[in-house]
Design an enzyme around this catalytic site. Sequence first.
Site, short mmCIF file in Angstrom:
data_model
loop_
_atom_site.label_atom_id
_atom_site.label_comp_id
_atom_site.label_asym_id
_atom_site.label_seq_id
_atom_site.Cartn_x
_atom_site.Cartn_y
_atom_site.Cartn_z
N GLY A 245 7.44 4.46 0.89
CA GLY A 245 7.00 3.07 0.92
C GLY A 245 7.42 2.38 -0.36
O GLY A 245 8.09 2.96 -1.21
N MET B 125 6.76 0.23 -4.09
CA MET B 125 5.88 0.42 -5.23
C MET B 125 4.52 -0.22 -4.93
O MET B 125 4.43 -1.16 -4.14
CB MET B 125 6.48 -0.19 -6.50
CG MET B 125 7.66 0.59 -7.05
SD MET B 125 8.33 -0.10 -8.58
CE MET B 125 6.96 0.18 -9.72
N GLY C 202 0.49 3.16 -2.94
CA GLY C 202 -0.38 4.33 -2.94
C GLY C 202 0.31 5.65 -2.63
O GLY C 202 -0.35 6.61 -2.24
N ASP D 81 7.05 14.18 -6.95
CA ASP D 81 6.82 12.74 -7.03
C ASP D 81 8.10 12.04 -7.47
O ASP D 81 8.97 12.65 -8.10
CB ASP D 81 5.69 12.44 -8.03
CG ASP D 81 5.10 11.05 -7.83
OD1 ASP D 81 5.25 10.49 -6.72
OD2 ASP D 81 4.49 10.52 -8.78
N GLU D 82 8.20 10.75 -7.14
CA GLU D 82 9.36 9.93 -7.48
C GLU D 82 10.67 10.60 -7.03
O GLU D 82 11.63 10.73 -7.78
CB GLU D 82 9.40 9.64 -8.98
CG GLU D 82 8.18 8.91 -9.50
CD GLU D 82 7.98 7.52 -8.92
OE1 GLU D 82 8.92 6.99 -8.29
OE2 GLU D 82 6.88 6.96 -9.08
N ALA D 83 10.68 11.02 -5.77
CA ALA D 83 11.83 11.73 -5.21
C ALA D 83 13.10 10.90 -5.25
O ALA D 83 14.21 11.44 -5.31
CB ALA D 83 11.53 12.15 -3.77
N CYS E 221 1.71 -7.94 -0.20
CA CYS E 221 2.64 -8.90 -0.78
C CYS E 221 1.90 -9.80 -1.76
O CYS E 221 0.90 -10.42 -1.40
CB CYS E 221 3.29 -9.75 0.32
SG CYS E 221 4.44 -10.98 -0.32
N CYS F 96 2.09 -13.73 -0.50
CA CYS F 96 1.41 -14.29 0.67
C CYS F 96 0.27 -13.43 1.21
O CYS F 96 -0.47 -13.87 2.08
CB CYS F 96 2.43 -14.56 1.79
SG CYS F 96 3.10 -13.04 2.53
N CYS G 76 9.03 -12.71 2.10
CA CYS G 76 9.06 -13.15 0.69
C CYS G 76 10.06 -12.37 -0.16
O CYS G 76 10.36 -12.78 -1.29
CB CYS G 76 7.67 -13.01 0.07
SG CYS G 76 6.42 -14.06 0.86
#
Length: 202
Positions: free
Chosen positions: A16, A18, A21, A89-91, A146, A149, A181
């Site tokens: 997903g 930044m 989660g 993490d941070e693949a 977002c 909005c 956006c």
Amino acid sequence: MDIITGNVGWIEVICGPMFSGKSEELIRRLRRAMIARKRVEVFKPSIDNRYSDDEIVSHGDLRMKSQVVGKAEDITDRIDWRSEVVGVDEANFMGPALVGVAQRLADSGKQVIVAGLDTDYLGRPFPPMPELLALGESITKTLAICVRCGNPAKHTQRLRGSEDLIVVGAADMYEARCRRCFEPGIPKQAELDFVKAKRVEK
């Protein structure tokens, strides 16, 4: 040398934008494995030292001790092959070699949980995540909110800085945006606003 166990391994992918989660979900799953008394090892790329040098840290400040590696191949060199669960993490910072590493770990009977961005600041698929998504047994897509909005956000908007693919930053450099956006690249107005703000601070 791999130790092949009687257990069936698999790959779980958490992806997903930044602020959605991902790291928090990764930590939650790893803690559950620890409660179940499984051997757990966690890895993060050395390039990501935003909040800690040797922990994975969510934007909500959940933390878990991790090993730091310069490249994906280092994971197979440093892992204790008795471990049953491996978190990464941070693949998206690990490069294409992570795909083979994750496959090798899963084939050896381990539960592999990988978290990372699935798209880059231009809105394009962010390697190696697309291939991991295709090969994984389980996929969780997290959404942010977002900031413009309030709708569900699937994109990471870079606000300033370099046009390099990989630029490590946090809320001062990125924000979550929805499909409507999101502006691929660095919005000119945001860059100008940031420069003006810096001048006022001085």
